[in-house]
Design a protein around this motif. Structure first.
Motif, PDB file in Angstrom:
ATOM      1  N   UNK A  13       0.820  -1.218   0.000  1.00  0.00           N
ATOM      2  CA  UNK A  13       0.000   0.000   0.000  1.00  0.00           C
ATOM      3  C   UNK A  13       0.851   1.263   0.000  1.00  0.00           C
ATOM      4  N   UNK A  14       1.947   1.242   0.742  1.00  0.00           N
ATOM      5  CA  UNK A  14       2.792   2.433   0.864  1.00  0.00           C
ATOM      6  C   UNK A  14       4.028   2.375  -0.021  1.00  0.00           C
ATOM      7  N   UNK A  15       4.179   1.287  -0.791  1.00  0.00           N
ATOM      8  CA  UNK A  15       5.306   1.103  -1.699  1.00  0.00           C
ATOM      9  C   UNK A  15       6.639   1.290  -0.955  1.00  0.00           C
ATOM     10  N   UNK A  16       6.830   0.479   0.079  1.00  0.00           N
ATOM     11  CA  UNK A  16       8.025   0.561   0.920  1.00  0.00           C
ATOM     12  C   UNK A  16       9.054  -0.456   0.433  1.00  0.00           C
ATOM     13  N   UNK A  17      10.305  -0.019   0.310  1.00  0.00           N
ATOM     14  CA  UNK A  17      11.398  -0.904  -0.103  1.00  0.00           C
ATOM     15  C   UNK A  17      11.841  -1.763   1.084  1.00  0.00           C
ATOM     16  N   UNK A  18      12.450  -2.916   0.788  1.00  0.00           N
ATOM     17  CA  UNK A  18      12.925  -3.820   1.840  1.00  0.00           C
ATOM     18  C   UNK A  18      13.928  -3.130   2.759  1.00  0.00           C
ATOM     19  N   UNK A  19      14.833  -2.345   2.180  1.00  0.00           N
ATOM     20  CA  UNK A  19      15.841  -1.650   3.004  1.00  0.00           C
ATOM     21  C   UNK A  19      15.168  -0.641   3.934  1.00  0.00           C
ATOM     22  N   UNK A  20      14.132   0.029   3.447  1.00  0.00           N
ATOM     23  CA  UNK A  20      13.406   0.987   4.289  1.00  0.00           C
ATOM     24  C   UNK A  20      12.656   0.258   5.411  1.00  0.00           C
ATOM     25  N   UNK A  21      12.123  -0.930   5.101  1.00  0.00           N
ATOM     26  CA  UNK A  21      11.442  -1.706   6.138  1.00  0.00           C
ATOM     27  C   UNK A  21      12.420  -2.128   7.224  1.00  0.00           C
ATOM     28  N   UNK A  23      15.061  -0.537   8.064  1.00  0.00           N
ATOM     29  CA  UNK A  23      15.342   0.698   8.808  1.00  0.00           C
ATOM     30  C   UNK A  23      14.201   1.014   9.780  1.00  0.00           C
ATOM     31  N   UNK A  24      12.964   0.802   9.366  1.00  0.00           N
ATOM     32  CA  UNK A  24      11.811   1.046  10.243  1.00  0.00           C
ATOM     33  C   UNK A  24      11.848   0.120  11.450  1.00  0.00           C
ATOM     34  N   UNK A  25      12.202  -1.143  11.229  1.00  0.00           N
ATOM     35  CA  UNK A  25      12.354  -2.061  12.353  1.00  0.00           C
ATOM     36  C   UNK A  25      13.455  -1.571  13.291  1.00  0.00           C
ATOM     37  N   UNK A  26      14.575  -1.118  12.705  1.00  0.00           N
ATOM     38  CA  UNK A  26      15.694  -0.635  13.518  1.00  0.00           C
ATOM     39  C   UNK A  26      15.282   0.573  14.343  1.00  0.00           C
ATOM     40  N   UNK A  27      14.542   1.502  13.721  1.00  0.00           N
ATOM     41  CA  UNK A  27      14.069   2.688  14.445  1.00  0.00           C
ATOM     42  C   UNK A  27      13.106   2.314  15.573  1.00  0.00           C
ATOM     43  N   UNK A  28      12.404   1.197  15.415  1.00  0.00           N
ATOM     44  CA  UNK A  28      11.484   0.721  16.442  1.00  0.00           C
ATOM     45  C   UNK A  28      12.156  -0.106  17.521  1.00  0.00           C
ATOM     46  N   UNK A  29      13.443  -0.414  17.334  1.00  0.00           N
ATOM     47  CA  UNK A  29      14.189  -1.141  18.357  1.00  0.00           C
ATOM     48  C   UNK A  29      14.456  -2.599  18.049  1.00  0.00           C
ATOM     49  N   UNK A  30      14.237  -3.033  16.805  1.00  0.00           N
ATOM     50  CA  UNK A  30      14.504  -4.418  16.407  1.00  0.00           C
ATOM     51  C   UNK A  30      15.632  -4.415  15.386  1.00  0.00           C
ATOM     52  N   UNK A  70       8.532   2.371  14.445  1.00  0.00           N
ATOM     53  CA  UNK A  70       9.593   2.751  13.513  1.00  0.00           C
ATOM     54  C   UNK A  70       9.047   3.448  12.275  1.00  0.00           C
ATOM     55  N   UNK A  71       7.866   3.016  11.808  1.00  0.00           N
ATOM     56  CA  UNK A  71       7.216   3.659  10.662  1.00  0.00           C
ATOM     57  C   UNK A  71       6.921   5.126  10.977  1.00  0.00           C
ATOM     58  N   UNK A  72       6.405   5.366  12.175  1.00  0.00           N
ATOM     59  CA  UNK A  72       6.099   6.742  12.589  1.00  0.00           C
ATOM     60  C   UNK A  72       7.387   7.565  12.622  1.00  0.00           C
ATOM     61  N   UNK A  73       8.430   7.013  13.223  1.00  0.00           N
ATOM     62  CA  UNK A  73       9.706   7.731  13.312  1.00  0.00           C
ATOM     63  C   UNK A  73      10.303   7.957  11.931  1.00  0.00           C
ATOM     64  N   UNK A  74      10.205   6.958  11.055  1.00  0.00           N
ATOM     65  CA  UNK A  74      10.742   7.055   9.693  1.00  0.00           C
ATOM     66  C   UNK A  74      10.046   8.168   8.909  1.00  0.00           C
TER      67      UNK A  74
END
Length: 161
Positions: A13-21, A23-30, A70-74
């Motif tokens: 839905x948001x056309x998110x790349x694997x690398x960005x995903x 990064x979102x996990x990393x920003x969320x603490x994973x 992480x999505x919110x922070x990204x």
């Protein structure tokens, strides 16, 4: 609906790349690599949920909440004075999905109602307000899988057409 299915639909839905995903996990603490994200996003039929592939990474509720944080922070950046990932709430994943995507994409309640309308579902402001309330509030209502699927369907129709 598995959390992995939510990730697959949200990614599309948001056309998110694997690398960005990752990064979102990393920003969320994973701590997550691109390869790990790809293992999470493997499509599995519902009748195969009991016998998942060996290398398949199943996303639990805590990981899903961390991804949404992480999505919110990204999308919006860190809050002033915030250090590290936000604490986990343990709230329903579907309710968090609506709340966190609303925050990340700066959506208003009217925007969300429009998304449901695009998906062919009529939702009242009262129903939406109950879903967006904090767990424990007297008018809180848990968001079901069908509601979450329709929200993601509307998001996809709006962003991909």
């Amino acid at each position: 609906m598995l959390n992995n299915d939510i990730l697959i639909r949200l990614r599309y839905a948001l056309d998110i790349k694997d690398t960005d995903m990752a990064e979102m996990f990393r920003l969320g603490g994973v701590d997550m690599r691109k390869e790990d994200v790809q293992l999470m996003l493997k499509k599995v039929d519902e009748d195969e949920y009991d016998e998942l592939p060996e290398d398949y990474i199943r996303v639990n509720n805590a990981m899903m909440e961390q991804f949404l944080n992480g999505l919110v922070t990204f999308k919006r950046g860190k809050r002033p004075g915030e250090t590290g990932a936000p604490p986990l709430t343990g709230e329903s994943v579907n309710n968090q999905l609506l709340k966190k995507v609303k925050i990340a994409l700066s959506l208003t309640s009217e925007d969300i109602l429009e998304l449901f309308d695009l998906a062919g579902v009529r939702v009242s402001k009262g129903e939406l307000g109950a879903i967006l309330r904090k767990e424990g509030h007297k008018n809180y209502r848990e968001c079901g899988d069908k509601f979450a699927r329709n929200f993601l369907k509307g998001l996809t129709l709006k962003n991909r057409e």
